[in-house]
Write an enzyme that holds these catalytic residues in place. Structure first.
Site, PDB file in Angstrom:
ATOM      1  N   CYS A 223     -11.467  -6.768   1.873  1.00  8.27           N
ATOM      2  CA  CYS A 223     -10.128  -7.392   1.890  1.00  8.27           C
ATOM      3  C   CYS A 223     -10.162  -8.712   2.648  1.00  8.27           C
ATOM      4  O   CYS A 223      -9.333  -9.591   2.413  1.00  8.27           O
ATOM      5  CB  CYS A 223      -9.095  -6.461   2.520  1.00  8.27           C
ATOM      6  SG  CYS A 223      -9.472  -5.936   4.197  1.00  8.27           S
TER       7      CYS A 223
ATOM      8  N   HIS B  11      -6.771  -3.391   7.727  1.00  3.35           N
ATOM      9  CA  HIS B  11      -6.674  -3.861   6.341  1.00  3.35           C
ATOM     10  C   HIS B  11      -5.862  -5.143   6.273  1.00  3.35           C
ATOM     11  O   HIS B  11      -5.096  -5.461   7.193  1.00  3.35           O
ATOM     12  CB  HIS B  11      -6.003  -2.756   5.500  1.00  3.35           C
ATOM     13  CG  HIS B  11      -6.014  -2.991   4.018  1.00  3.35           C
ATOM     14  ND1 HIS B  11      -7.096  -3.504   3.328  1.00  3.35           N
ATOM     15  CD2 HIS B  11      -5.044  -2.756   3.068  1.00  3.35           C
ATOM     16  CE1 HIS B  11      -6.807  -3.573   2.036  1.00  3.35           C
ATOM     17  NE2 HIS B  11      -5.571  -3.143   1.858  1.00  3.35           N
TER      18      HIS B  11
END
Length: 445
Positions: free
Chosen positions: A51, A287
């Site tokens: 990510c 994340h």
């Protein structure tokens, strides 16, 4: 394996990582840029880790799609449009990483000829056709492994942007293959220059990808967002015990907000918090996702009071909400306010009537910028992107639409649930309330 490749591996994965860097961590990063079947312009992320590259690419892709494209229906993208969008986005990020805009760009690719032989020997069966081998080699991460993959990469240099754009388009299939994300990351790093990156990172011994958990560092995120691999998110540079700590030096095109600020671990400066376009990377503990809107009024030029708040806070690095009165003159000069000694003394007495030797932010803003609220609309449509299927509603990677209401004060009548995404956005809009079209709030993880 070339010396340059070894340096690159050390920068990204760390010195002790090579032999055993857990192939698991490496495999998590081996994916291409793949579009969701459920949302034509959304990239999918298969596992945790990449990510740090995929979210910034998604953010810049949205910038291109929403603010430079003439498409009437921005959520419908044909394969040809996906190709054009992705390639333009990759070029934009490479261009911003190019040091001093010297016009020297690098693309890292895979030595496919060698790969064909290697893969055939690894799998133990001869290749029946080059097409078949190319397909199998793109899927053969476990067989290739960390060391062998790095022995098979090569660098190409380009002296002009048009040349680079042609090459990025020519290599479109490579960006979608199993190593596309890593090959693009390496292209950005070599375009920037390994030494230049080491000079910007606070601790050059810290790898860009955590060898234990596989997360990208803040330096890596900042490099992709701003072209500079600095380790901090505040505005400008700071000094700490004689050491210069580098921060962000100009307004970013795409912003950054983090739950870590809501938890008081850091403070994001206004160059990242108030970007040129209404698109923000949103960080949780583990994340990165993307929050965005189509309303440019959200990123209207700074109001004088917002500029004053930002300048004041640069003299208050610990976010105490006050500065020593000895710094009042510096703040007023930085804001082009009257700063002759007599007036400064008058203001010190007015802003610090008890003689405590400090100037509070609130009274300072009220004195010089009264009745100036924050600019921007009170209600606007927002979207949230999370590349992980399992984190999405119905396990489909799609944008979640919602309505945000921003007030200048807390209104109990409008109060919505306290969620991680709301807490994160409150670092930018303290009194934001969110109403999503789905049954649950989008996940930051």
């Amino acid at each position: 394996m070339s010396e340059l490749t070894k340096e690159l591996m050390e920068l990204v994965w760390g010195t002790k990582s090579s032999p055993g860097l857990s192939d698991t961590i490496f495999c998590r990063w081996t994916q291409g840029f793949v579009f969701s079947e459920s949302e034509g312009s959304a990239l999918e992320q298969f596992e945790g880790g990449p990510c740090a590259v995929i979210a910034p690419v998604q953010a810049f892709l949205l910038k291109k799609l929403l603010f430079s494209s003439e498409k009437s229906s921005w959520r419908d993208c044909s394969e040809e449009e996906q190709k054009e969008l992705l390639c333009h986005t990759l070029c934009d990020i490479l261009e911003s990483a190019c040091c001093d805009h010297s016009g020297s760009y690098c693309l890292v690719s895979w030595l496919r000829g060698k790969t064909t032989e290697e893969t055939a020997s690894i799998s133990g069966s001869p290749a029946e056709s080059s097409c078949q081998v190319e397909h199998s080699s793109a899927l053969a991460v476990e067989e290739l492994g960390f060391e062998r993959f790095h022995a098979l990469i090569q660098k190409r240099s380009f002296r002009s942007l048009p040349e680079l754009k042609d090459a990025v388009l020519d290599q479109y299939s490579m960006w979608g293959n199993k190593f596309g994300v890593l090959l693009f990351l390496y292209s950005v790093l070599l375009t920037k220059g390994i030494e230049n990156i080491k000079n910007e990172i606070e601790d050059a011994s810290e790898p860009l990808i955590d060898p234990v958990y596989g997360h990208g560092s803040q330096s890596l995120i900042n490099l992709l967002l701003t072209g500079h691999a600095v380790s901090n998110v505040w505005d400008g540079d700071r000094e700490c015990s004689g050491m210069k700590l580098l921060g962000i030096h100009e307004q970013a095109a795409v912003g950054f907000l983090t739950l870590m600020e809501a938890l008081r671990y850091c403070k994001v400066g206004s160059y990242l918090k108030s970007p040129k376009f209404p698109i923000w990377i949103v960080g949780s503990e583990t994340h990165l996702t993307v929050f965005f809107a189509k309303d440019m009024a959200l990123v209207a030029p700074e109001a004088p009071s917002e500029q004053a708040r930002r300048v004041f806070q640069t003299y208050d690095p610990e976010d105490n909400g006050f500065i020593p009165d000895s710094l009042l003159e510096d703040v007023m000069k930085a804001l082009d306010l009257v700063s002759d000694p007599e007036y400064i003394n008058l203001m010190k007495n007015k802003l610090d009537p008890e003689g405590l030797g400090i100037i509070l932010l609130g009274p300072f803003l009220q004195e010089f910028f009264p009745d100036q609220g924050s600019s921007g609309p009170e209600s606007f449509t927002v979207y949230h992107y999370n590349g992980l299927k399992q984190s999405n509603y119905n396990e489909k990677v799609m944008y979640v639409e919602g309505t945000a209401v921003v007030m200048g004060f807390e209104d109990p009548m409008l109060q919505t649930d306290d969620t991680p995404i709301k807490r994160c956005l409150q670092t930018k809009w303290p009194y934001i309330e969110l109403l999503w079209t789905t049954d649950r709030s989008p996940s930051l993880n």
